[in-house]
Each structure stands twice: as C-alpha cells, then as structure tokens.
Write an enzyme that holds these catalytic residues in place. Sequence first.
Site, short mmCIF file in Angstrom:
data_model
loop_
_atom_site.label_atom_id
_atom_site.label_comp_id
_atom_site.label_asym_id
_atom_site.label_seq_id
_atom_site.Cartn_x
_atom_site.Cartn_y
_atom_site.Cartn_z
N LEU A 67 46.84 -18.65 26.70
CA LEU A 67 47.99 -18.50 25.80
C LEU A 67 47.56 -17.78 24.52
O LEU A 67 46.37 -17.65 24.25
CB LEU A 67 48.56 -19.89 25.48
CG LEU A 67 49.05 -20.67 26.71
CD1 LEU A 67 49.45 -22.09 26.31
CD2 LEU A 67 50.22 -19.95 27.38
N PRO A 68 48.55 -17.32 23.73
CA PRO A 68 48.19 -16.51 22.55
C PRO A 68 47.32 -17.22 21.51
O PRO A 68 46.28 -16.69 21.12
CB PRO A 68 49.55 -16.11 21.96
CG PRO A 68 50.51 -16.19 23.11
CD PRO A 68 50.00 -17.31 23.96
N THR A 101 41.94 -17.77 23.02
CA THR A 101 41.12 -17.78 21.81
C THR A 101 41.87 -18.56 20.74
O THR A 101 42.94 -18.13 20.30
CB THR A 101 40.86 -16.35 21.30
OG1 THR A 101 40.27 -15.59 22.34
CG2 THR A 101 39.93 -16.37 20.10
N LYS A 176 33.18 -17.09 20.30
CA LYS A 176 34.21 -16.05 20.47
C LYS A 176 34.63 -15.47 19.12
O LYS A 176 34.83 -14.26 18.98
CB LYS A 176 35.40 -16.65 21.21
CG LYS A 176 36.61 -15.75 21.34
CD LYS A 176 36.37 -14.56 22.25
CE LYS A 176 37.60 -13.66 22.31
NZ LYS A 176 37.32 -12.38 22.95
N LYS A 251 44.86 -12.43 14.37
CA LYS A 251 44.73 -13.89 14.52
C LYS A 251 43.25 -14.29 14.57
O LYS A 251 42.81 -15.20 13.88
CB LYS A 251 45.42 -14.33 15.81
CG LYS A 251 45.15 -15.78 16.20
CD LYS A 251 45.29 -16.04 17.70
CE LYS A 251 44.41 -15.16 18.55
NZ LYS A 251 44.12 -15.61 19.89
P1 NAD Z 1 49.66 -11.88 25.99
O1 NAD Z 1 50.53 -11.97 24.80
O2 NAD Z 1 49.65 -10.64 26.82
O3 NAD Z 1 49.95 -13.12 26.99
C1 NAD Z 1 50.25 -14.41 26.56
C2 NAD Z 1 51.25 -14.99 27.55
O4 NAD Z 1 51.48 -16.36 27.25
C3 NAD Z 1 52.62 -14.29 27.50
O5 NAD Z 1 52.94 -13.79 28.80
C4 NAD Z 1 53.58 -15.40 27.06
O6 NAD Z 1 54.86 -15.30 27.64
C5 NAD Z 1 52.84 -16.63 27.54
N1 NAD Z 1 53.20 -17.88 26.88
C6 NAD Z 1 53.27 -18.16 25.55
N2 NAD Z 1 53.58 -19.45 25.35
C7 NAD Z 1 53.71 -20.01 26.58
C8 NAD Z 1 54.01 -21.32 27.04
N3 NAD Z 1 54.24 -22.33 26.19
N4 NAD Z 1 54.06 -21.53 28.36
C9 NAD Z 1 53.84 -20.53 29.24
N5 NAD Z 1 53.55 -19.27 28.88
C10 NAD Z 1 53.48 -19.02 27.55
O7 NAD Z 1 48.19 -12.21 25.45
P2 NAD Z 1 46.80 -11.84 26.16
O8 NAD Z 1 46.38 -10.49 25.72
O9 NAD Z 1 46.87 -12.19 27.60
O10 NAD Z 1 45.84 -12.88 25.40
C11 NAD Z 1 45.81 -14.27 25.72
C12 NAD Z 1 44.65 -14.91 24.97
O11 NAD Z 1 43.43 -14.26 25.35
C13 NAD Z 1 44.77 -14.77 23.44
O12 NAD Z 1 44.29 -15.94 22.84
C14 NAD Z 1 43.85 -13.60 23.13
O13 NAD Z 1 43.34 -13.65 21.82
C15 NAD Z 1 42.77 -13.76 24.20
N6 NAD Z 1 42.07 -12.53 24.62
C16 NAD Z 1 42.75 -11.36 24.87
C17 NAD Z 1 42.04 -10.24 25.28
C18 NAD Z 1 42.75 -8.93 25.58
O14 NAD Z 1 42.04 -7.90 25.72
N7 NAD Z 1 44.06 -8.88 25.68
C19 NAD Z 1 40.65 -10.30 25.46
C20 NAD Z 1 40.00 -11.49 25.24
C21 NAD Z 1 40.71 -12.62 24.82
#
Ligand code: NAD
Length: 302
Positions: A67-68, A101, A176, A251
Amino acid sequence: MNDHTIAFIGLGNMGGPMAANLAGAGLAVQAFDLDPAACARVAEHGARIAESARAAAEGADVVISMLPASRHVEGLFLGSGGEPGLLAGLAAGTLVIDCSTIAPASAQKLAQAGRAGGIAVLDAPVSGGTAGAAAGTLTFMIGGDAADLARAEPLLRHMGRNLFHAGGAGAGQAAKLCNNMLLGILMIGTGEALSLGEALGLDPAVLSGIMQKSSGANWVLEKYNPVPGVMEGVPASRGYSGGFGTDLMLKDLGLAAEAAIASRTPVLLGGLAGSLYAAHSRAGQGGLDFSSIIGLLRPRGA
Ligand code: NAD
C-alpha cells in the site's frame, strides 16, 4: 511450498506485478485493491479477486500488503474510523508481510499488535522499481524475527532475488528510508549532470554512456535514465508514467527527515532533495514518476 493461500492487498504499480508473479508460480492468491482496473490486471495472471480485504484474507495463512503509506497500512491492519482492522480477524499463526514503505514506528506498532494475537508480522519493503517487480528480481529489506523470515523466504523468492535481514521489527523500513534518501539525491544529482551536459552541447545518451563507465556511475544511469529517449522501457520514455511517483518519493524523504530529526542526524542533501520534490509536486507533477524532477533542471524542461 505451494500449499499456501496468500491474501495480497494493494495491486498498484508494484503490488500488481508482485501478486502476478506469485499467482504465475502456481500459488493460490486471493487479491484485493480498491481500484477495479488494478484487480483486473492481476486476475489475468490467475489470481482470484476478492470483494474486500477481509474476504481476501479468509482462509489465507499469509497476508501480503503493498500500500502507499503508513496510514493505509495502519488503517488496513489496525482499523480506522471505528472499523476493526484485518489483524483482529486473522487466525493465530498467520504470517503478515507488509512490503509497503512506511514509518519504522508504524511497522513496530503493527508487529506489536500482531504479537498480541499470535500473528507474525514482518516489515519487508522492497527496492528495484516496477521493472524489478515485474521481473521478480526485487531486493527485500526485512525486519522481524529470523524464524518468521525463514517461513516467508520461499514466497519472497518468487518476487525477489536479494533478501536481507536488517534486524528486528522496523529495521527493514529503516534500511529502506536510508536507501531511498540516497536514491532521491542521486536522481537530482544525475539530472543536474545530464542537464549541464546538454547545455554544453553534449548528447545525453553519449554523456550517460561515458558516466556509466566513469566515477559518476550509479543506479539511475544504469537502470532509470531520466532523459526521455535515452533508455527504453523506463518512465522517462513513456511520459514519466507507471514508475515510482514523485509523491511517493516525497513521502519517503519525509519519513527520512522525521527519522533524522528524532535521531539527531544531519541529512543536509536529503532535506534539500525533499524540498525540490515538494516544489515539483506543488507544481502539479506529484503523480508523475520521480525522474521527472529533471524538468526543474533541464534547459528545456523534461
Ligand atoms: P501505487 O499507488 O501504484 O499502488 C498502491 C495501490 O494501493 C493502489 O492500487 C491503491 O488503489 C491501493 N490501495 C490503497 N489503499 C488501499 C486499501 N485500503 N485497500 C486496498 N488497496 C488499497 O503505489 P506503488 O508504486 O505500487 O507503491 C506501493 C508501495 O511500494 C509504496 O509504499 C511505495 O513507496 C513502495 N515502493 C514503490 C516503488 C515503485 O517503483 N513504484 C518501489 C519500491 C517501493
């Protein structure tokens, strides 16, 4: 080890391909996201889509979340607005692996709440970007008990190549934050060098090639070039879509800044990088991949 039932919550840019890799390996995946389009993409890989997070967790012995931010993870597992969280309904012995994260303190809170109900919780944030998630080559930075990590390892191996046990609960998140603070700085530094090169008449592809084999070499140059057209398959070459959002980087830099203040550690460049991503977000670019920060620096924008 294929006899697990895995609930996977959060199927965005990262969670989507991670859940797809688990389902593709033949594991039973019960997936849920608030966004139906994200669910549909994962269903194509054989995951069963549940109607809610609670329904996804029914009968699951492992729950994975992606999740975010802290508030989403705490809301899901600990509850919000009077609604009980998922932890309260999980059977003792369930393994929870949060890959989001979030703040180390939130991860510790979750682990403590889990322990009270006999539920093992690992914080397991990842690095490697969306390409690493799709290829199953992520790096996992894990906090929690070694015995719980041993249980998680066969599952994590379907999604990642490098697994590191950073320490107790919250230690994965601490690692991280340090990594992403460096990445945020590296992206700006690399963008500055490439922008200066362009202003001096150099082709950014040629300069990137030179620096990759010189002392300025780094992950951004190798895997995530921020100049459109220099590298195929990266966000810069698809309008800065579908990668690691500027607001997510902001964030992470906020979490790093909080941790730095709490531990009395000077993080001068990390703080400056945070301000630059904040300005970029305020200018309306928060939803674009973080490599679009080069638009603030480049002679003719991103
Ligand atoms: P994203 O915004 O693409 O995906 C997050 C998903 O969570 C969305 O599809 C949203 O609808 C869903 N969501 C939110 N609240 C919810 C809930 N209560 N129940 C069900 N679904 C819910 O974000 P992302 O890029 O996939 O990143 C996710 C995490 O991974 C973050 O913490 C980010 O910092 C970390 N991260 C991202 C990357 C990257 O390259 N994108 C790399 C490493 C770590």
